[in-house]
Design a protein around this motif. Structure first.
Motif, PDB file in Angstrom:
ATOM      1  N   GLU A 192       0.961  -1.218  -0.080  1.00 44.34           N
ATOM      2  CA  GLU A 192       0.197  -0.049  -0.046  1.00 44.34           C
ATOM      3  C   GLU A 192       0.801   1.317  -0.037  1.00 44.34           C
ATOM      4  OE1 GLU A 192      -2.638  -0.439   3.385  1.00 44.34           O
ATOM      5  OE2 GLU A 192      -3.621  -2.217   2.450  1.00 44.34           O
ATOM      6  N   ASP A 196       0.667   4.016  -2.875  1.00 47.28           N
ATOM      7  CA  ASP A 196       0.226   5.466  -2.686  1.00 47.28           C
ATOM      8  C   ASP A 196       1.054   5.855  -1.695  1.00 47.28           C
ATOM      9  OD1 ASP A 196      -1.134   7.740  -2.222  1.00 47.28           O
ATOM     10  OD2 ASP A 196      -3.239   6.885  -2.225  1.00 47.28           O
ATOM     11  N   GLN A 198       1.860   9.059  -0.649  1.00 43.01           N
ATOM     12  CA  GLN A 198       1.449   9.961   0.136  1.00 43.01           C
ATOM     13  C   GLN A 198       0.298   9.764   1.053  1.00 43.01           C
ATOM     14  OE1 GLN A 198       1.973  13.666  -0.510  1.00 43.01           O
ATOM     15  NE2 GLN A 198       1.326  13.742   1.821  1.00 43.01           N
ATOM     16  N   ALA A 199      -0.668   8.955   0.704  1.00 41.40           N
ATOM     17  CA  ALA A 199      -1.737   8.430   1.689  1.00 41.40           C
ATOM     18  C   ALA A 199      -1.106   7.696   2.885  1.00 41.40           C
ATOM     19  CB  ALA A 199      -2.733   7.467   0.938  1.00 41.40           C
TER      20      ALA A 199
END
Length: 249
Positions: A192, A196, A198-199
């Motif tokens: 993960e 992504d 940034q998330a």
């Protein structure tokens, strides 16, 4: 009243993206994150401590010795935020299971205010293959963003060793989930994080009480070939993984 700096530790197995996480988290201006300061050799110092050691080789060697001679004081130095809102470091399971690190482990277990970011990788076959590539081919553990990737050649896998490694990695994950169960904790999954950054980094920032901040991924993924292209005896490995109850990639 000003809040005291948040103190944290990234706990993980080797080859789970911890260097990527550490260096990407450093994008936040209010965060100080050391790397593998509790490894066999101290690497990845950040902030004023890094600059002091870069300027004085004797200071670096003294701190490297003090880590195990005076672990409590060294822990305080690694977690000194120097004005940042949060400070932390990473410590791999590979070290935490060794007897010579028992004093460090005891310090971490006793410090229930120390927040733990558990970083894990779902695909433990790819983790194993990445580790084999480092040990047997490249000797390179990370490549800075935009850097030249080392060549990786296909190779045959010792299937029994691979199965043992996957089982031991799972065992260590369970051991340290239990050992640090009393700490505030957050779980981050490498897949993960890679999909992504940034998330996932914003999740870490929130866990540390920080506002979101734009991040820049600071490392390149070294092993990019899928297992069936990288492993010469992949059909045999795939069958053994399925027989053991593991999901074959």
């Amino acid at each position: 009243m000003p809040q005291p700096p948040v103190r944290f530790m990234i706990a993980c197995a080797a080859r789970t993206g911890s260097t990527m996480l550490v260096r990407t988290l450093r994008s936040h201006p209010a965060l100080l994150v050391h790397g593998e300061v509790w490894g066999d050799r101290m690497v990845g110092l950040d902030g004023p401590l890094a600059r002091a050691c870069e300027d004085d080789a004797a200071a670096f060697e003294a701190l490297q010795r003090a880590r195990f001679e005076h672990p409590g004081e060294s822990m305080r130095r690694f977690l000194d935020a120097h004005g940042a809102a949060a400070a932390g470091f990473k410590l791999k399971f590979d070290e935490l299971v060794q007897p010579q690190w028992s004093g460090i482990r005891a310090l971490v277990e006793a410090d229930r205010d120390l927040r733990i970011v558990f970083l894990r990788r779902r695909d433990l076959l790819r983790r194993y293959l990445s580790h084999r590539v480092v040990l047997q081919q490249t000797g390179v553990t990370n490549v800075p963003a935009g850097g030249i990737l080392p060549e990786v050649a296909p190779f045959a896998v010792d299937i029994d060793d691979c199965l043992r490694d996957i089982a031991e990695t799972r065992r260590r994950e369970r051991e340290f989930e239990a050992a640090f169960a009393g700490h505030p904790s957050l779980r981050v999954v490498y897949e993960e994080l890679a999909a992504d950054p940034q998330a996932q980094c914003d999740r870490v920032f929130a866990f540390l009480g920080l506002a979101p901040a734009p991040v820049r991924v600071a490392t390149e993924r070294i092993v990019r070939a899928p297992p069936d292209a990288l492993v010469l005896n992949y059909p045999e490995l795939q069958a053994a993984l399925r027989a053991s109850g593991e999901t074959a990639a």
